[in-house]
Design a protein around this motif. Structure first.
Motif, mmCIF file in Angstrom:
data_model
loop_
_atom_site.group_PDB
_atom_site.id
_atom_site.type_symbol
_atom_site.label_atom_id
_atom_site.label_comp_id
_atom_site.label_asym_id
_atom_site.label_seq_id
_atom_site.Cartn_x
_atom_site.Cartn_y
_atom_site.Cartn_z
ATOM 1 N N GLU A 149 17.058 9.093 -1.178
ATOM 2 C CA GLU A 149 16.500 9.427 0.142
ATOM 3 C C GLU A 149 15.074 8.897 0.273
ATOM 4 O OE1 GLU A 149 17.859 11.799 -1.934
ATOM 5 O OE2 GLU A 149 19.795 11.958 -0.922
ATOM 6 N N ALA A 150 14.287 9.045 -0.792
ATOM 7 C CA ALA A 150 12.912 8.544 -0.771
ATOM 8 C C ALA A 150 12.902 7.024 -0.668
ATOM 9 C CB ALA A 150 12.163 8.998 -2.019
ATOM 10 N N LYS A 151 13.814 6.360 -1.374
ATOM 11 C CA LYS A 151 13.907 4.899 -1.290
ATOM 12 C C LYS A 151 14.242 4.449 0.125
ATOM 13 C CE LYS A 151 15.574 4.220 -5.995
ATOM 14 N NZ LYS A 151 16.741 3.803 -6.777
ATOM 15 N N GLU A 152 15.147 5.162 0.765
ATOM 16 C CA GLU A 152 15.515 4.825 2.152
ATOM 17 C C GLU A 152 14.327 4.986 3.082
ATOM 18 O OE1 GLU A 152 18.983 7.169 3.072
ATOM 19 O OE2 GLU A 152 20.180 6.148 1.525
ATOM 20 N N GLU A 153 13.571 6.069 2.890
ATOM 21 C CA GLU A 153 12.383 6.310 3.714
ATOM 22 C C GLU A 153 11.318 5.250 3.458
ATOM 23 O OE1 GLU A 153 9.778 8.240 6.415
ATOM 24 O OE2 GLU A 153 11.940 8.353 6.118
ATOM 25 N N LEU A 154 11.092 4.910 2.195
ATOM 26 C CA LEU A 154 10.115 3.873 1.856
ATOM 27 C C LEU A 154 10.544 2.522 2.437
ATOM 28 C CD1 LEU A 154 9.408 4.926 -1.830
ATOM 29 C CD2 LEU A 154 7.711 4.852 0.016
ATOM 30 N N ALA A 155 11.816 2.206 2.345
ATOM 31 C CA ALA A 155 12.324 0.945 2.886
ATOM 32 C C ALA A 155 12.081 0.889 4.392
ATOM 33 C CB ALA A 155 13.818 0.792 2.579
ATOM 34 N N ARG A 156 12.346 1.999 5.071
ATOM 35 C CA ARG A 156 12.129 2.055 6.525
ATOM 36 C C ARG A 156 10.655 1.873 6.861
ATOM 37 N NH1 ARG A 156 10.260 5.212 10.016
ATOM 38 N NH2 ARG A 156 9.913 6.957 8.602
ATOM 39 N N LYS A 157 9.790 2.586 6.136
ATOM 40 C CA LYS A 157 8.346 2.497 6.391
ATOM 41 C C LYS A 157 7.801 1.097 6.119
ATOM 42 C CE LYS A 157 6.656 7.183 5.726
ATOM 43 N NZ LYS A 157 5.726 8.020 4.959
ATOM 44 N N CYS A 158 8.372 0.425 5.108
ATOM 45 C CA CYS A 158 7.845 -0.878 4.689
ATOM 46 C C CYS A 158 8.529 -2.060 5.364
ATOM 47 C CB CYS A 158 7.994 -1.024 3.168
ATOM 48 S SG CYS A 158 7.044 0.189 2.245
ATOM 49 N N GLY A 159 9.651 -1.815 6.026
ATOM 50 C CA GLY A 159 10.380 -2.913 6.661
ATOM 51 C C GLY A 159 11.078 -3.810 5.644
ATOM 52 N N ILE A 160 11.552 -3.207 4.535
ATOM 53 C CA ILE A 160 12.267 -3.955 3.500
ATOM 54 C C ILE A 160 13.565 -3.215 3.187
ATOM 55 C CG2 ILE A 160 10.182 -4.974 2.516
ATOM 56 C CD1 ILE A 160 10.191 -2.857 0.338
ATOM 57 N N THR A 161 14.397 -3.798 2.330
ATOM 58 C CA THR A 161 15.669 -3.169 1.992
ATOM 59 C C THR A 161 15.499 -2.152 0.862
ATOM 60 O OG1 THR A 161 16.285 -4.808 0.325
ATOM 61 C CG2 THR A 161 16.881 -5.306 2.615
ATOM 62 N N VAL A 162 16.472 -1.264 0.736
ATOM 63 C CA VAL A 162 16.475 -0.287 -0.345
ATOM 64 C C VAL A 162 16.520 -1.009 -1.694
ATOM 65 C CG1 VAL A 162 17.783 1.607 -1.418
ATOM 66 C CG2 VAL A 162 17.496 1.541 1.062
ATOM 67 N N GLU B 244 0.833 -1.204 0.000
ATOM 68 C CA GLU B 244 0.000 0.000 0.000
ATOM 69 C C GLU B 244 0.873 1.261 0.000
ATOM 70 O OE1 GLU B 244 -3.985 1.602 0.168
ATOM 71 O OE2 GLU B 244 -3.263 -0.421 -0.156
ATOM 72 N N VAL B 245 1.893 1.294 0.844
ATOM 73 C CA VAL B 245 2.797 2.444 0.926
ATOM 74 C C VAL B 245 3.506 2.654 -0.415
ATOM 75 C CG1 VAL B 245 4.952 3.273 1.993
ATOM 76 C CG2 VAL B 245 3.145 2.325 3.425
ATOM 77 N N LEU B 246 4.008 1.576 -1.007
ATOM 78 C CA LEU B 246 4.725 1.667 -2.282
ATOM 79 C C LEU B 246 3.789 2.121 -3.404
ATOM 80 C CD1 LEU B 246 6.859 -1.570 -1.921
ATOM 81 C CD2 LEU B 246 7.694 0.791 -1.763
ATOM 82 N N ASN B 247 2.585 1.552 -3.455
ATOM 83 C CA ASN B 247 1.612 1.951 -4.475
ATOM 84 C C ASN B 247 1.191 3.411 -4.317
ATOM 85 O OD1 ASN B 247 1.013 -0.111 -6.426
ATOM 86 N ND2 ASN B 247 0.148 -1.317 -4.753
ATOM 87 N N GLU B 248 0.993 3.850 -3.092
ATOM 88 C CA GLU B 248 0.613 5.242 -2.855
ATOM 89 C C GLU B 248 1.694 6.189 -3.371
ATOM 90 O OE1 GLU B 248 -0.359 5.647 1.290
ATOM 91 O OE2 GLU B 248 -2.235 4.554 1.044
ATOM 92 N N TYR B 249 2.952 5.851 -3.115
ATOM 93 C CA TYR B 249 4.042 6.689 -3.618
ATOM 94 C C TYR B 249 4.064 6.644 -5.147
ATOM 95 C CZ TYR B 249 8.517 8.873 -4.373
ATOM 96 O OH TYR B 249 9.500 9.726 -4.821
ATOM 97 N N PHE B 250 3.984 5.440 -5.711
ATOM 98 C CA PHE B 250 4.051 5.275 -7.166
ATOM 99 C C PHE B 250 2.982 6.114 -7.857
ATOM 100 C CE2 PHE B 250 2.861 3.175 -11.141
ATOM 101 C CZ PHE B 250 4.098 3.054 -11.760
ATOM 102 N N TYR B 251 1.739 5.976 -7.431
ATOM 103 C CA TYR B 251 0.644 6.672 -8.110
ATOM 104 C C TYR B 251 0.608 8.166 -7.812
ATOM 105 C CZ TYR B 251 -1.002 2.264 -9.882
ATOM 106 O OH TYR B 251 -1.083 1.065 -10.549
ATOM 107 N N SER B 252 1.164 8.592 -6.706
ATOM 108 C CA SER B 252 1.207 10.032 -6.433
ATOM 109 C C SER B 252 2.367 10.700 -7.165
ATOM 110 C CB SER B 252 1.299 10.303 -4.934
ATOM 111 O OG SER B 252 2.556 9.910 -4.447
ATOM 112 N N HIS B 253 3.286 9.896 -7.715
ATOM 113 C CA HIS B 253 4.420 10.416 -8.487
ATOM 114 C C HIS B 253 4.422 9.813 -9.888
ATOM 115 C CE1 HIS B 253 5.628 11.078 -4.304
ATOM 116 N NE2 HIS B 253 6.330 12.085 -4.770
#
Length: 108
Positions: free
Chosen positions: A41-54, A23-32
């Motif tokens: 920097e955005a990838k690092e933040e998304l990775a942190r929010k999602c609990g996955i690696t960059v 959901e977090v990844l899709n929200e970013y994708f469709y809003s951009h």
């Protein structure tokens, strides 16, 4: 031991990301959607929010862009859903802030 044995050992079980991470990844994708290439920097933040690696974030975006371009008609409904969701969130938070945290993903 045979090559088959080693190939079985080296295979990793595939797991989907959690629903929340997707959901977090899709929200970013469709809003951009006009530029779906997150900065480091955005990838690092998304990775942190999602609990996955960059690296996983980068791979997800690469795959998503390819699948989106191949099936743009199919994904149009999904894009509309996220656009409506984002618009609703903006209306709820007003002009001063974003409840989705997109202001932290500045690609400029």
């Amino acid at each position: 031991m045979t090559n088959d044995f080693f190939s079985i050992l080296s295979m990793r079980k595939r797991r989907n990301f959690s629903k929340q991470a997707t959901e977090v990844l899709n929200e970013y994708f469709y809003s951009h959607l006009s530029n779906p290439y997150p900065s480091e920097e955005a990838k690092e933040e998304l990775a942190r929010k999602c609990g996955i690696t960059v690296s996983q974030v980068s791979n997800w975006f690469g795959n998503k862009r390819i699948r989106y371009k191949k099936n743009i008609g199919k994904f149009q409904e999904e894009a509309n859903l996220y656009a409506a969701k984002n618009a609703q969130a903006v209306c709820q938070t007003g002009a001063n802030g974003s409840s989705m945290g997109y202001d932290t993903f500045d690609n400029s």
